[in-house]
Design a protein around this motif. Structure first.
Motif, PDB file in Angstrom:
ATOM      1  N   ARG A   1      23.057  62.887  75.862  1.00 58.05           N
ATOM      2  CA  ARG A   1      22.227  62.469  76.720  1.00 58.05           C
ATOM      3  C   ARG A   1      22.834  62.962  78.138  1.00 58.05           C
ATOM      4  O   ARG A   1      22.106  63.185  79.047  1.00 58.05           O
ATOM      5  CB  ARG A   1      21.786  61.044  76.596  1.00 58.05           C
ATOM      6  CG  ARG A   1      21.315  60.393  75.576  1.00 58.05           C
ATOM      7  CD  ARG A   1      20.488  59.328  75.766  1.00 58.05           C
ATOM      8  NE  ARG A   1      21.395  58.253  76.069  1.00 58.05           N
ATOM      9  CZ  ARG A   1      21.912  57.364  75.282  1.00 58.05           C
ATOM     10  NH1 ARG A   1      22.050  57.468  74.010  1.00 58.05           N
ATOM     11  NH2 ARG A   1      22.733  56.281  75.671  1.00 58.05           N
ATOM     12  N   GLU A   2      23.845  62.452  78.353  1.00 55.71           N
ATOM     13  CA  GLU A   2      24.496  62.871  79.521  1.00 55.71           C
ATOM     14  C   GLU A   2      24.577  64.327  80.036  1.00 55.71           C
ATOM     15  O   GLU A   2      24.370  64.832  81.184  1.00 55.71           O
ATOM     16  CB  GLU A   2      26.453  62.416  79.770  1.00 55.71           C
ATOM     17  CG  GLU A   2      26.895  62.477  80.853  1.00 55.71           C
ATOM     18  CD  GLU A   2      28.261  62.153  80.856  1.00 55.71           C
ATOM     19  OE1 GLU A   2      29.137  62.153  82.080  1.00 55.71           O
ATOM     20  OE2 GLU A   2      28.690  61.339  79.831  1.00 55.71           O
ATOM     21  N   LEU A   3      24.922  65.216  78.966  1.00 54.95           N
ATOM     22  CA  LEU A   3      24.926  66.545  79.257  1.00 54.95           C
ATOM     23  C   LEU A   3      23.509  67.147  79.523  1.00 54.95           C
ATOM     24  O   LEU A   3      23.302  67.996  80.174  1.00 54.95           O
ATOM     25  CB  LEU A   3      25.501  67.336  78.022  1.00 54.95           C
ATOM     26  CG  LEU A   3      27.008  67.247  77.844  1.00 54.95           C
ATOM     27  CD1 LEU A   3      27.325  67.739  76.543  1.00 54.95           C
ATOM     28  CD2 LEU A   3      27.765  67.893  79.129  1.00 54.95           C
ATOM     29  N   LEU A   4      22.433  66.508  78.801  1.00 54.92           N
ATOM     30  CA  LEU A   4      20.996  66.870  78.892  1.00 54.92           C
ATOM     31  C   LEU A   4      20.383  66.575  80.443  1.00 54.92           C
ATOM     32  O   LEU A   4      19.724  67.274  81.004  1.00 54.92           O
ATOM     33  CB  LEU A   4      20.176  66.277  77.957  1.00 54.92           C
ATOM     34  CG  LEU A   4      20.369  66.869  76.368  1.00 54.92           C
ATOM     35  CD1 LEU A   4      19.444  65.972  75.495  1.00 54.92           C
ATOM     36  CD2 LEU A   4      19.654  68.341  76.293  1.00 54.92           C
TER      37      LEU A   4
ATOM     38  N   ILE B   1       9.099  64.800  72.659  1.00 55.38           N
ATOM     39  CA  ILE B   1      10.351  63.897  72.501  1.00 55.38           C
ATOM     40  C   ILE B   1      11.267  64.450  71.786  1.00 55.38           C
ATOM     41  O   ILE B   1      11.001  65.334  70.541  1.00 55.38           O
ATOM     42  CB  ILE B   1       9.729  62.618  71.482  1.00 55.38           C
ATOM     43  CG1 ILE B   1       8.986  61.561  72.468  1.00 55.38           C
ATOM     44  CG2 ILE B   1      10.924  61.823  71.055  1.00 55.38           C
ATOM     45  CD1 ILE B   1       8.246  60.455  71.638  1.00 55.38           C
ATOM     46  N   LEU B   2      12.406  64.594  72.051  1.00 59.23           N
ATOM     47  CA  LEU B   2      13.605  64.949  71.416  1.00 59.23           C
ATOM     48  C   LEU B   2      14.294  63.584  70.858  1.00 59.23           C
ATOM     49  O   LEU B   2      14.653  63.050  71.516  1.00 59.23           O
ATOM     50  CB  LEU B   2      14.554  65.734  72.216  1.00 59.23           C
ATOM     51  CG  LEU B   2      15.911  66.175  71.549  1.00 59.23           C
ATOM     52  CD1 LEU B   2      15.836  67.389  70.564  1.00 59.23           C
ATOM     53  CD2 LEU B   2      17.186  66.060  72.417  1.00 59.23           C
TER      54      LEU B   2
ATOM     55  N   MET C   1      15.983  59.438  79.357  1.00 60.66           N
ATOM     56  CA  MET C   1      17.126  59.210  78.464  1.00 60.66           C
ATOM     57  C   MET C   1      17.033  57.854  77.606  1.00 60.66           C
ATOM     58  O   MET C   1      17.141  56.863  78.346  1.00 60.66           O
ATOM     59  CB  MET C   1      18.441  59.603  78.915  1.00 60.66           C
ATOM     60  CG  MET C   1      18.590  60.818  79.534  1.00 60.66           C
ATOM     61  SD  MET C   1      18.378  62.197  78.504  1.00 60.66           S
ATOM     62  CE  MET C   1      18.164  63.526  79.664  1.00 60.66           C
ATOM     63  N   LEU C   2      17.114  57.783  76.222  1.00 57.79           N
ATOM     64  CA  LEU C   2      16.723  56.632  75.579  1.00 57.79           C
ATOM     65  C   LEU C   2      17.890  56.291  74.659  1.00 57.79           C
ATOM     66  O   LEU C   2      18.461  57.526  74.181  1.00 57.79           O
ATOM     67  CB  LEU C   2      15.395  56.391  74.934  1.00 57.79           C
ATOM     68  CG  LEU C   2      14.337  56.479  75.837  1.00 57.79           C
ATOM     69  CD1 LEU C   2      13.145  56.259  75.194  1.00 57.79           C
ATOM     70  CD2 LEU C   2      14.342  55.408  77.041  1.00 57.79           C
TER      71      LEU C   2
ATOM     72  N   VAL D   1      16.415  61.173  72.705  1.00 60.85           N
ATOM     73  CA  VAL D   1      17.018  59.982  72.217  1.00 60.85           C
ATOM     74  C   VAL D   1      17.913  60.588  71.167  1.00 60.85           C
ATOM     75  O   VAL D   1      17.820  61.337  70.452  1.00 60.85           O
ATOM     76  CB  VAL D   1      15.943  59.218  71.183  1.00 60.85           C
ATOM     77  CG1 VAL D   1      16.614  58.032  70.813  1.00 60.85           C
ATOM     78  CG2 VAL D   1      14.712  59.042  72.146  1.00 60.85           C
ATOM     79  N   THR D   2      19.218  60.324  71.760  1.00 64.73           N
ATOM     80  CA  THR D   2      20.332  61.220  71.108  1.00 64.73           C
ATOM     81  C   THR D   2      21.641  60.376  71.353  1.00 64.73           C
ATOM     82  O   THR D   2      21.512  59.296  72.199  1.00 64.73           O
ATOM     83  CB  THR D   2      20.596  62.671  71.143  1.00 64.73           C
ATOM     84  OG1 THR D   2      21.560  63.236  70.518  1.00 64.73           O
ATOM     85  CG2 THR D   2      20.875  62.783  72.763  1.00 64.73           C
ATOM     86  N   SER D   3      22.829  60.672  71.182  1.00 60.43           N
ATOM     87  CA  SER D   3      24.007  60.162  71.556  1.00 60.43           C
ATOM     88  C   SER D   3      24.240  60.095  73.042  1.00 60.43           C
ATOM     89  O   SER D   3      23.880  60.968  73.702  1.00 60.43           O
ATOM     90  CB  SER D   3      25.096  60.780  70.757  1.00 60.43           C
ATOM     91  OG  SER D   3      25.330  62.025  71.407  1.00 60.43           O
TER      92      SER D   3
END
Length: 311
Positions: A43-46, A89-90, A56-57, A37-39
Motif C-alpha cells: 500500500r505504501e508503494l502504491l 478495486i485491487l 488504501m485499506l 487492499v493489500t499488505s
C-alpha cells in the motif's frame, strides 16, 4: 468500461506492480472510485506512485465478512454510478489468517462477484502470491476469475467455472452428523421464546454475549421460522460446541429446492422483485453470522450456523 474480474498471479514485486499499477492508473485517468487492499508495504508503494487517487485499506478491515462486503461494495458501486463514476478495486485477501471453512466462503465470494456485478462497470483485480499460497487456493483462483492479468495483457482462464457451479461445489461435502451429546429441542410453534432462551443459555455458558449473542438469536429465529413455514416436520434445533465455535442447527425432513441459482441467501435480494420491504431470509442470516452451512436433499434439509466463541 464493462465489468472485469481479474486474477493477478505474481511471483515478485515486479510482476505485482507491473500489473497493479497500470490497472489503477487507468482507473485514476477515468475518475473511478478506487480502493487498494493489500499488505502495508505494498500500500505504501502504491500510494507513492498514485497519491490520493486510490483509497488504501487494511486487509483485516476490508475482508471482515463475505456477505457484508458484497453489500458494502455493491452500495459503493451504486453510489458512484449515480454520479457517473466507475468502481475499481485491487483486493488481496489475507488467506493465511483464515480457517478452512472461512477460506471456502471467501473463495465462494470470489465466484459470486461474477454474478452480483455482471452488467456493471465495476472492475476487480485480485493478486495471488504464487510463491507462498497453497496450491488449492491458487486452483480456486483459476476457477473463480474469468481472466488472468499479466502486465497489460489479459488471458481467459480455461479453468473458470460459472459462479453457480462453483458455489454448488462449496456445498458438496456432506455435514457430519450432530454429536449424540448435542442439546436437542423440537420446533413446532411460531412462538420462539423457548427456542431463544435455550440458545441464549448455551451461548452464555460458552462466553458469548452482547451483540454477537443478539445476532445469533435473530439468525436462529429466522432459520427456525422458515423451517416452520416451508419445511417438513419433525423440525429439530440442536446445539453443541465444536472447538472454539458454537454450532446451532435447524433440521427438517423436507427436500428444499432454492430459487436462487447460486444457492440460498448468497445474492442480495432485488428490491424490484421482492418489494420495498422484502423478507430477507437466509441473506439476512448470512449477513449476521460468520459461517452458515446449508445442505438439502432427499434425506432432509439442515442449516448450521457456526458462531466463534472468542468474539
Amino acid at each position: 468500461m464493462s465489468f472485469g474480474h481479474f486474477a493477478l498471479p505474481y511471483e515478485d514485486d515486479a510482476q505485482f506492480f507491473g500489473t497493479a499499477l497500470p490497472f489503477l492508473a487507468e482507473g485514476a485517468a477515468r475518475g473511478d472510485t478506487m480502493f487498494a487492499v493489500t499488505s502495508p508495504r505494498k500500500r505504501e508503494l502504491l500510494a507513492a506512485e498514485l497519491g490520493d487517487a486510490v483509497q488504501m485499506l487494511d486487509q483485516a478491515v476490508f475482508y471482515e465478512h463475505p456477505m457484508r462486503i458484497i453489500a458494502k461494495v455493491l452500495g459503493q458501486w451504486e453510489e458512484g454510478a449515480a454520479e457517473g463514476r466507475g468502481l475499481r478495486i485491487l483486493g488481496e485477501p489475507h488467506w493465511a489468517e483464515w480457517g478452512r471453512l472461512e477460506i471456502l466462503e471467501w473463495q465462494r465470494l470470489e465466484a459470486l462477484v461474477n454474478l452480483v456485478f455482471a452488467g456493471t462497470d465495476a472492475s476487480f483485480m485480485c493478486p495471488y502470491d504464487l510463491e507462498n499460497l497453497p496450491l488449492e487456493i491458487l486452483e480456486a483462483a483459476r476457477r473463480t476469475h474469468p481472466v488472468s492479468a499479466h502486465g497489460r495483457f489479459r488471458r481467459e482462464n480455461p479453468g473458470y467455472l460459472e459462479p453457480e457451479t462453483f458455489s454448488a461445489m462449496c456445498d458438496r461435502i456432506p455435514l457430519a452428523p450432530a454429536p449424540e451429546s448435542s442439546t436437542a429441542m423440537p420446533v413446532f410453534s411460531p412462538d420462539m421464546r423457548d427456542l431463544r432462551a435455550l440458545v441464549a443459555v448455551h451461548a452464555r455458558q460458552y462466553g458469548l454475549s452482547g451483540g454477537s449473542l443478539h445476532q445469533l438469536l435473530v439468525a436462529v429465529t429466522e432459520v427456525a421460522t422458515n423451517a416452520l413455514r416451508h419445511g417438513t416436520p419433525p423440525i429439530v434445533l440442536r446445539l453443541w460446541p465444536d472447538g472454539d465455535e458454537l454450532v446451532c442447527e435447524v433440521a427438517d425432513e423436507g427436500h428444499w429446492e432454492p430459487e436462487e441459482s447460486a444457492g440460498p441467501g448468497l445474492v442480495p435480494p432485488n428490491p424490484a422483485k421482492t418489494g420495498e420491504n422484502p423478507r430477507l431470509g437466509l441473506w439476512a442470516v448470512r449477513m449476521l453470522c460468520d459461517i452458515v452451512q446449508v445442505r438439502t436433499g432427499p434425506t432432509g434439509t439442515r442449516i448450521r450456523i457456526r458462531t466463534p466463541l472468542c468474539a
